[in-house]
Design an enzyme around this catalytic site. Structure first.
Site, mmCIF file in Angstrom:
data_model
loop_
_atom_site.group_PDB
_atom_site.id
_atom_site.type_symbol
_atom_site.label_atom_id
_atom_site.label_comp_id
_atom_site.label_asym_id
_atom_site.label_seq_id
_atom_site.Cartn_x
_atom_site.Cartn_y
_atom_site.Cartn_z
ATOM 1 N N ARG A 52 0.835 -1.210 0.000
ATOM 2 C CA ARG A 52 0.000 0.000 0.000
ATOM 3 C C ARG A 52 0.869 1.259 0.000
ATOM 4 N NH1 ARG A 52 -4.412 0.616 4.576
ATOM 5 N NH2 ARG A 52 -2.542 1.025 5.812
ATOM 6 N N ARG A 101 9.449 27.321 0.000
ATOM 7 C CA ARG A 101 8.049 26.924 -0.135
ATOM 8 C C ARG A 101 7.584 27.218 -1.562
ATOM 9 N NH1 ARG A 101 2.893 29.294 0.324
ATOM 10 N NH2 ARG A 101 1.310 27.838 1.073
ATOM 11 N N LYS A 150 -2.998 7.037 1.350
ATOM 12 C CA LYS A 150 -2.868 7.215 2.804
ATOM 13 C C LYS A 150 -1.970 8.417 3.099
ATOM 14 C CE LYS A 150 -2.227 4.328 6.903
ATOM 15 N NZ LYS A 150 -3.400 4.810 7.607
ATOM 16 N N LEU A 206 -10.107 4.199 2.425
ATOM 17 C CA LEU A 206 -8.784 3.574 2.415
ATOM 18 C C LEU A 206 -8.959 2.060 2.335
ATOM 19 C CD1 LEU A 206 -5.733 4.282 2.746
ATOM 20 C CD2 LEU A 206 -5.992 3.518 5.101
HETATM 21 N N1 PMP Z 1 -9.584 3.958 7.014
HETATM 22 C C1 PMP Z 1 -8.898 5.023 7.463
HETATM 23 C C2 PMP Z 1 -9.396 6.391 7.132
HETATM 24 C C3 PMP Z 1 -7.745 4.839 8.246
HETATM 25 O O1 PMP Z 1 -7.057 5.915 8.684
HETATM 26 C C4 PMP Z 1 -7.334 3.527 8.565
HETATM 27 C C5 PMP Z 1 -6.132 3.292 9.431
HETATM 28 N N2 PMP Z 1 -4.988 3.871 8.989
HETATM 29 C C6 PMP Z 1 -8.077 2.449 8.068
HETATM 30 C C7 PMP Z 1 -9.194 2.694 7.297
HETATM 31 C C8 PMP Z 1 -7.674 1.029 8.361
HETATM 32 O O2 PMP Z 1 -6.564 0.650 7.612
HETATM 33 P P1 PMP Z 1 -5.541 -0.463 8.148
HETATM 34 O O3 PMP Z 1 -6.363 -1.683 8.448
HETATM 35 O O4 PMP Z 1 -4.614 -0.666 7.041
HETATM 36 O O5 PMP Z 1 -4.921 0.111 9.381
#
Ligand code: PMP
Length: 286
Positions: A52, A101, A150, A206
């Site tokens: 990821r 910047r 992310k 995500l």
């Molecule tokens: N959705 C969001 C918005 C998150 O921040 C997270 C955690 N980082 C997850 C889902 C869960 O993802 P993971 O299982 O990979 O931690």
């Protein structure tokens, strides 16, 4: 006690670790991150988090840090140096600093910044919330449109957690166009009979690494899985609800906007999935 952290190739006491004020993660939230859990000194779901991370970097045309292929060794070294038995490892890559910047991305000779640190959480796997369950509120999803990447833009999720706290609750589920997207820092699920329902993947959420593992375990345990949108009303009339994330594993949800879910206590399917996830993760940890 001071932690040993990692910054761009060096292991340092946390108070000596420094990055530039021009770093783009500081000025533009131009950075991506991963959080990986540690159980029994082993790193959980590492391969998934690495895949990821690479995808997040690609989606943002961000260079891979030079140490990309050494990331497992770096994780392990931080676990060793900080004597972590249960806890998390936070990793952040930013587009680095061009010494000023500017909205435009810097030239390719500006190298990404790579930072990792550990968070020791003894008792992580034995969370009291697994027994009591979480109380959730619903809030409007006001985040940007690429939630599949992310990034470190976590202001709205922080605001959501504060809204939940102000309402005497533990967390918030976000709602867009009438459907639940996900929790502020976790994926959201409801259970009807033997069927687990969670939103389909897309730019709106995500792709949780824990989600992928839990759905695989659910199917192996002959549970039905439906990846589709659901509403808050549907969630309120569900038999169970739960969340998943790398740092909480599987946690039951017992209340949504003040309404009890099921009989208002943690449900058996969430409990079973938590058990399987912890068992399998411990076996597969690296
Ligand atoms: N959705 C969001 C918005 C998150 O921040 C997270 C955690 N980082 C997850 C889902 C869960 O993802 P993971 O299982 O990979 O931690």
């Amino acid at each position: 006690m001071s932690r040993t952290v990692y910054v761009n190739g060096d292991y340092l006491p946390e108070e000596d670790a420094k990055i530039s004020i021009f770093d783009r993660s500081f000025l533009m939230a131009d950075g991506v991150y991963e959080v990986t859990s540690v159980l029994g000194g082993k790193i959980i779901d590492f391969a998934g988090h690495l895949v990821r991370l690479e995808r997040s970097l690609n989606e943002l045309d961000m260079q891979k840090p030079e140490a990309f292929d050494d990331l497992l060794d770096i994780h392990r070294e931080l676990v060793r140096l900080n004597d972590i038995d249960e806890g998390m490892i936070y990793l952040q890559v930013s587009r680095g600093s061009s010494g000023d910047r500017d909205f435009a991305y810097p030239s390719a000779d500006v190298k990404p910044t790579l930072v990792l640190f550990t968070q020791s959480k003894p008792g992580l796997a034995d969370s009291p919330a697994a027994k009591t369950g979480l109380k959730i509120i619903s809030i409007e999803d006001q985040r940007w449109g690429r939630r599949d990447i992310k990034t470190v833009q976590l202001l709205y999720p922080s605001m959501g957690k504060m809204m939940a706290k102000a309402a005497g609750c533990d967390d918030a589920w976000m709602v867009e166009d009438g459907a639940v997207t996900e929790g502020t820092s976790n994926n959201a699920y409801i259970v009807k009979g033997n069927t687990i329902i969670t939103r389909h993947l897309g730019n709106e959420i995500l792709s949780g690494i824990t989600r992928a593992a839990v759905l695989r375990f659910a199917k192996e345990a002959q549970m039905k899985v439906e990846e589709r949108s659901f509403t808050i009303d549907e969630a309120k009339s569900a038999d169970e609800a739960f969340i998943t994330s790398a740092s909480t594993f599987v946690l039951p949800v017992v209340e949504l906007d003040g309404a009890a879910i099921g009989n208002g206590t943690p449900g058996p399917i969430a409990a079973r999935l938590r058990e399987i996830y912890l068992e399998e993760s411990l076996k597969a940890g690296v």
